[in-house]
Design a protein around this motif. Structure first.
Motif, PDB file in Angstrom:
ATOM      1  N   LYS A 674       0.845  -1.257  -0.106  1.00  0.00           N
ATOM      2  CA  LYS A 674      -0.037   0.062  -0.131  1.00  0.00           C
ATOM      3  C   LYS A 674       0.922   1.387   0.100  1.00  0.00           C
ATOM      4  CE  LYS A 674      -3.769  -2.033   2.402  1.00  0.00           C
ATOM      5  NZ  LYS A 674      -4.880  -2.020   3.361  1.00  0.00           N
ATOM      6  N   SER A 675       2.026   1.197   0.251  1.00  0.00           N
ATOM      7  CA  SER A 675       2.870   2.363   0.133  1.00  0.00           C
ATOM      8  C   SER A 675       3.188   3.084  -0.937  1.00  0.00           C
ATOM      9  CB  SER A 675       4.171   2.041   1.201  1.00  0.00           C
ATOM     10  OG  SER A 675       4.961   3.266   1.056  1.00  0.00           O
ATOM     11  N   LYS A 676       3.057   4.492  -1.068  1.00  0.00           N
ATOM     12  CA  LYS A 676       3.265   5.338  -2.264  1.00  0.00           C
ATOM     13  C   LYS A 676       4.630   5.944  -2.219  1.00  0.00           C
ATOM     14  CE  LYS A 676      -1.806   5.794  -3.285  1.00  0.00           C
ATOM     15  NZ  LYS A 676      -2.652   6.744  -3.546  1.00  0.00           N
ATOM     16  N   LEU A 677       5.267   5.844  -1.094  1.00  0.00           N
ATOM     17  CA  LEU A 677       6.411   6.699  -0.830  1.00  0.00           C
ATOM     18  C   LEU A 677       7.553   6.529  -2.031  1.00  0.00           C
ATOM     19  CD1 LEU A 677       7.159   8.512   1.671  1.00  0.00           C
ATOM     20  CD2 LEU A 677       8.589   6.595   2.500  1.00  0.00           C
ATOM     21  N   GLU A 678       7.971   7.654  -2.617  1.00  0.00           N
ATOM     22  CA  GLU A 678       8.767   7.702  -3.498  1.00  0.00           C
ATOM     23  C   GLU A 678      10.083   8.504  -3.159  1.00  0.00           C
ATOM     24  OE1 GLU A 678       6.878   9.730  -6.882  1.00  0.00           O
ATOM     25  OE2 GLU A 678       5.238   8.175  -6.914  1.00  0.00           O
ATOM     26  N   THR A 679       9.930   9.415  -2.302  1.00  0.00           N
ATOM     27  CA  THR A 679      11.154  10.298  -1.785  1.00  0.00           C
ATOM     28  C   THR A 679      11.380   9.888  -0.283  1.00  0.00           C
ATOM     29  OG1 THR A 679      10.650  11.927  -3.339  1.00  0.00           O
ATOM     30  CG2 THR A 679      12.280  12.583  -1.598  1.00  0.00           C
ATOM     31  N   LEU A 680      12.554   9.642   0.080  1.00  0.00           N
ATOM     32  CA  LEU A 680      12.926   9.463   1.433  1.00  0.00           C
ATOM     33  C   LEU A 680      14.149   9.876   1.588  1.00  0.00           C
ATOM     34  CD1 LEU A 680      12.182   8.164   4.141  1.00  0.00           C
ATOM     35  CD2 LEU A 680      13.187   5.998   3.462  1.00  0.00           C
ATOM     36  N   LYS A 681      14.427  11.231   2.132  1.00  0.00           N
ATOM     37  CA  LYS A 681      15.669  11.867   2.217  1.00  0.00           C
ATOM     38  C   LYS A 681      15.997  12.191   3.988  1.00  0.00           C
ATOM     39  CE  LYS A 681      16.109  13.770  -2.208  1.00  0.00           C
ATOM     40  NZ  LYS A 681      16.580  14.907  -2.909  1.00  0.00           N
TER      41      LYS A 681
END
Length: 1065
Positions: A674-681
């Motif tokens: 289910k995660s839509k995370l694209e950017t993890l900074k």
């Protein structure tokens, strides 16, 4: 022009919102008919507005007033409909099942939920029926008052446009001659363009096309006229000057024939016209100027200009559109000349000369704000100064009134009409109403401050003006292409990093925003509008207490201080965008609990707030949140609820993940499904393996930034983190998905990246920062799509073996090497054939030898090494770098070397710029808005004594004029642990002495005691917006941001040089 927001809004909500309404209420036939009617009505309204706007051009017609009122009614109706939908959406939304097992809701749960929300749905149906009545009434009113004559009014407007345009165009040329004698600052641009026109030594004589590009009012036509007149002593025959403007290719060719004294044939056949011109020019040495080209038809007319070998003919094109300039100058060994605004000295000279005032005026405060808003734009300086001169002897009150009402005066005062015409012309050239709305959105940001492009695009997505990131990026690039939005800083791959608009364009934007009830910008003690609903609210150091109804606000942006009442978030029921990046006076953890109740929020930025320490678990209530920015806050632990937010796409900060205990497997399952995370900074990885275990299941990630913190005893199991990084890289199999990876650590673990890849991957960008980088990781050579590589080891030596490894990366566009020492580098022919930018930042290097035929696509070469000697420079033959546009060297190189490079640049076909700078900090100052978020220090800090710091602070206070911002970073001792550099405290007596020294200064600058370099940056940005004199001194402890070390002494030296250059010290 006043229809941009209305049309964009109607286009946005018609397909999107009514699809939702129809789906949720399809069983209610009456409601469905109402929805269908309003949806069709909005489509017709949007089409009618665009059709009317196209036909009327820039002229008012008889039906315009009625049309404008009707558009306002429709716009308010559209806002009301979206308000209605937003108020009911979360109330009728079916909550997720108690156990997040991915199962679909049961029939019983749906039935129970339908019963519970029956009253809400009934109210919603009533509201929609009422809105339909309003829509019908608006259409009837328009039909009654416009009638059949409305179309005729628009039609007459069309005919009036051409006449008005021709009048305006001819007046522009006469204006050019009128002000040419009075204009200042044209000598350098004229000489530079003339230099581009001259023969290049060692190059054959040939046709050149030179494009002069820049925003309207910069003086492109004047510069072209100066060059044209300077070349009128028989150097070129024949010559012709034509104005393109809105004309097509055929009309321009006919005008050239007419100027050449030839008979213009009947008809508009392009081939015949081109042949006639070509026959007339033959083998003669001609000079043609095509002024104000607004349409891209160069490829259609270029065959009219014969490129005869041995004949150095010239064509000069002026335009505001970069794509047109590039198209023209890509032909026949051309050049693109970028117009610049006037510097501060020439701006003052021109302004006070036109205003018939002494420089400086008797009152030092007069004109400063007008100069700031004119922003070095010659036409703005001339028209504003002439307006003041027409007022006789302007008082300070009149100056203040001018600056506060400049947008309105642009529309109403004849003296400012020329400037207003240029601004309106630029705005009207945007045929896409969504594009106009995106431009008006920039009115949220105060003038004189760069705007981070990526943050702006994410806000536009959250607002719903654009639906896809790629579309938003394309829209924004068009604004830049038309010179309406100005690049301030670009990143390594030449992508726009920060931007801003011209000061006068911002005034125009704010005026349009008021007319369209779009952005409400309040500053100081400004009174909010008394009528109408506020929907986009921007507060810039606003100390007032707005008494308006704020329940309709969709976007709230706060710069600097704000009244406590503004932070009562319970009143913002419909808020979608909340940007508190520079607001921390009264903000604390309890406010975050209120923010967690803003159920429609899609964008939340708390960047730089030092008063917030804990992110509550209630953040999970924000079901629609797409962007969460916690950069430079004191939030160090991230609750797992954040990773379980189903709409979250972008997450920024520097934090560890809280202990998830036995919930790891469930969290992994959620992230996979289910995660839509694209950017993890900004994740901080340590001996815990939780983050590594979760990273492997974030399958949509495209941008990752990790800071590795080694354990105290140095024993760490890196297998999980190494596997997670390898898995992220191996998922980058699509060339269109720009994956990027940034890794930083004080002590670089060699085993972390010691792996290879089975298949070719398309990682777009790789940045490695650490103190022990000795070799290139083995997997890098298998990255088929790697275009950007940055290796930073500030305290170590990089050997030539690294470059040998890098040379096998085929598609590399940008390479940056930062080290203390760099071994001898040889770049052979055929190596790094795609490289466009090479940057080397070192204390010393053995040599650089670029063989003939190597780096044929290199456009930018930066060698920042203060010990660079002639032996190193002799290994570089500039003429062999055929595409070179920019060379940057350390200012410490010898005078002879500087002169050699300048002379070599003059002989180069592209005549690249040669810049001399001290450190990377100088690059930041040159770029004006370059953020230090991704910067890397190239030298270790040199401690300073407390007495030295106080002496420098006292010196700044005594010498700095009003408005100057000075900052001194104090460091006294350095530790070797991973926390970074510790600084001795200023005791209370020292603080009191500094404050006392400030109180004796005439302007009484503020003295701020801050803890980190980031505190300095954020604080100084806030104070710079307030235009106050400020001195910031580091207090207690200074930490490196995200694993980077800061060169404290370097910053002091760089700032001191900057202030001296600016005559502040």
């Amino acid at each position: 022009m006043e229809t941009a927001v209305a049309t964009a809004f109607l286009t946005k909500i018609a397909p999107k919102l009514f699809a939702f309404l129809q789906e949720k209420h399809k069983r209610r036939q009456n409601l469905e008919r109402d929805i269908q009617y309003i949806r069709k009505e909005f489509r017709m309204i949007a089409a009618a507005i665009q059709d009317h706007d196209r036909r009327r051009g820039l002229q008012r017609s008889d039906g315009d007033d009625v049309q404008r009122v009707w558009i306002q009614l429709v716009r308010d109706l559209a806002y009301s409909i979206e308000d209605c939908v937003d108020r009911f959406t979360h109330r009728v939304r079916l909550p997720p099942p108690p156990k997040p097992d991915g199962s679909t809701p049961s029939w019983l749960r749906k039935t129970v939920h339908g019963v519970k929300t029956a009253t809400t749905r009934s109210k919603f149906a009533t509201a929609v029926r009422e809105l339909r009545k309003i829509s019908e009434e608006a259409s009837k009113l328009r039909a009654c008052y416009i009638g059949s004559g409305g179309g005729g009014g628009c039609q007459s407007s069309t005919s009036g446009l051409s006449a008005s345009s021709s009048t305006f165009f001819s007046s522009c040329e006469t204006t050019t001659h009128t002000i040419a004698a009075d204009l200042v600052g044209m000598d350098v641009p004229r000489d530079e363009v003339l230099q581009l026109m001259r023969e290049t030594q060692g190059q054959p004589k040939q046709l050149k096309v030179i494009s002069i590009v820049g925003f309207g009012g910069l003086g492109k036509t004047l510069l072209a006229r100066e060059v044209y007149d300077e070349s009128g002593d028989g150097q070129y025959e024949p010559r012709a000057w034509v104005r393109a403007a809105e004309r097509g290719a055929g009309d321009v060719l006919k005008e050239i024939l007419h100027e050449l004294g030839m008979q213009v044939p009947d008809g508009g056949d392009i081939n015949k016209l081109s042949t006639s011109i070509r026959d007339c020019l033959g083998s003669k040495r001609f000079f043609i100027v095509i002024d104000d080209m607004r349409k891209e038809f160069w490829n259609i007319i270029k065959n009219a200009f014969p490129a005869v070998s041995g004949v150095s003919s010239r064509v000069v094109v002026t335009t505001a559109v970069h794509s047109i300039a590039n198209a023209c100058s890509s032909f026949a060994h051309g050049h693109v000349y970028m117009m610049r605004t006037l510097d501060e000295e020439n701006s003052r000279r021109l302004f006070f000369k036109q205003a018939s005032l002494d420089d400086p005026p008797p009152d030092a405060g007069l004109g400063s704000e007008a100069l700031k808003k004119s922003d070095g734009l010659p036409l703005a300086l001339v028209t504003v100064a002439q307006f003041l001169q027409s007022r006789g002897n302007p008082t300070r009150t009149e100056w203040a009134k001018l600056c506060n009402n400049l947008g309105e005066l642009l529309e109403t005062k004849d003296t400012l009409a020329r400037m207003n015409r240029v601004l309106a012309d630029s705005y009207s050239s945007l045929t896409d109403h969504v594009l106009k709305a995106c431009l008006l959105y920039m009115g949220i940001f105060p003038g004189g401050r760069p705007v981070r492009t990526e943050s702006l695009l994410r806000r536009l997505l959250a607002e719903g003006f654009v639906e896809e990131c790629g579309v938003a990026n394309d829209r924004f690039k068009e604004l830049v292409d038309r010179s309406i939005v100005l690049p301030v800083a670009v990143n390594n791959n030449t992508e726009l990093k920060t931007c801003q608009t011209h000061g006068m364009m911002l005034e125009f934007i704010l005026r349009k925003s008021v007319q369209e009830s779009f952005v409400t910008l309040l500053h100081g003690q400004d009174r909010p509008p008394g009528d109408g609903k506020i929907r986009w609210l921007s507060l810039n150091h606003y100390s007032g207490n707005p008494s308006n109804d704020l329940s309709h606000v969709r976007s709230l942006t706060v710069f600097g201080k704000a009244h406590k009442s503004v932070l009562e978030f319970s009143k913002y029921e419909l808020l979608r965008v909340l940007d508190l990046e520079e607001c921390d006076d009264y903000l604390d953890d309890k406010h975050l609990l209120e923010i967690c109740n803003l159920l429609l929020l899609r964008y939340l930025s708390l960047r730089g707030n030092k008063t917030i320490t804990v992110l509550p678990k209630e953040i999970s209530k924000l079901k629609y949140l797409e962007t969460l920015d916690l950069t430079r806050t004191k939030i160090e632990v991230l609750p797992i609820q954040v990773l379980k937010m189903t709409s979250l796409i972008h997450l920024f900060g520097a934090f560890k993940l809280e202990d998830v205990g036995r919930k790891v497997s469930k969290l992994q399952a959620f992230l996979s499904e289910k995660s839509k995370l694209e950017t993890l900074k900004g994740f901080v990885a340590d001996e815990s393996q939780i983050f590594a275990q979760l990273l492997q299941h974030m399958e949509h990630l495209t941008k990752v930034k990790i800071r590795w913190v080694p354990t105290v005893d140095g024993s760490s199991n890196l297998n999980h983190l190494s596997d997670a990084i390898q898995g992220f890289i191996e998922r980058s199999t699509n060339m269109n998905d720009a994956h990027s990876l940034s890794l930083g650590s004080t002590e670089w673990p060699q085993d972390l990246l010691n792996f290879s890849l089975e298949n070719s991957c398309y990682l777009h960008s790789l940045k490695l920062h650490g103190n022990s980088i000795c070799s290139l990781p083995p997997f890098v050579t298998m990255l088929g799509g790697l275009t950007e590589l940055c290796l930073s080891s500030p305290n170590n030596q990089l050997s030539g073996d690294i470059l040998a490894s890098v040379s096998t990366v085929r598609c590399l566009h940008y390479l940056k090497l930062t080290a203390n020492q760099l071994g001898s580098l040889e770049i052979e022919n055929g190596v790094l054939g795609s490289l466009r930018g090479l940057c080397i930042v070192v204390q010393s290097m053995a040599g650089l030898d670029i063989k003939k035929g190597a780096l044929q696509r290199l456009e930018s070469l930066r060698l920042l090494c203060k010990d660079l000697d002639g032996r190193v420079l002799c290994g570089i033959n500039m003429e062999c770098l055929r595409q070179l546009k920019e060379v940057a060297l350390h200012d410490g190189v010898s005078d002879g070397a500087k002169q050699d490079w300048k002379e070599a640049a003059k002989k180069h076909p592209k005549q690249p710029k040669v810049l001399f700078m001290q450190t990377m900090e100088d690059v930041d100052w040159m770029q004006m808005g370059s953020s230090n978020e991704n910067s890397e220090s190239c030298a270790a800090p040199t401690p300073m004594s407390e007495d030295d710091v106080q002496t420098q602070v006292g010196s700044v206070m005594q010498k700095s004029p009003a408005g100057t911002i000075a900052r001194l970073i104090h460091g006294s001792k350095r530790t070797n642990n991973h926390l970074g550099h510790h600084l001795c405290e200023f005791d209370n007596q020292s603080k009191q002495e500094l404050e006392a020294a400030a109180s004796k200064q005439p302007k009484r600058p503020k003295v701020l005691f801050v803890g980190t370099v980031e505190d300095v940056d954020v604080t100084m940005q806030m104070e710079h917006s307030a235009a106050t004199a400020t001195v910031a001194v580091a207090d207690v402890q200074m930490r490196p941001s995200e694993g980077r070390e800061h060169s404290i002494a370097g910053k002091i030296a760089g700032l001191t040089r900057h202030f001296k250059r600016r005559r502040f010290l």
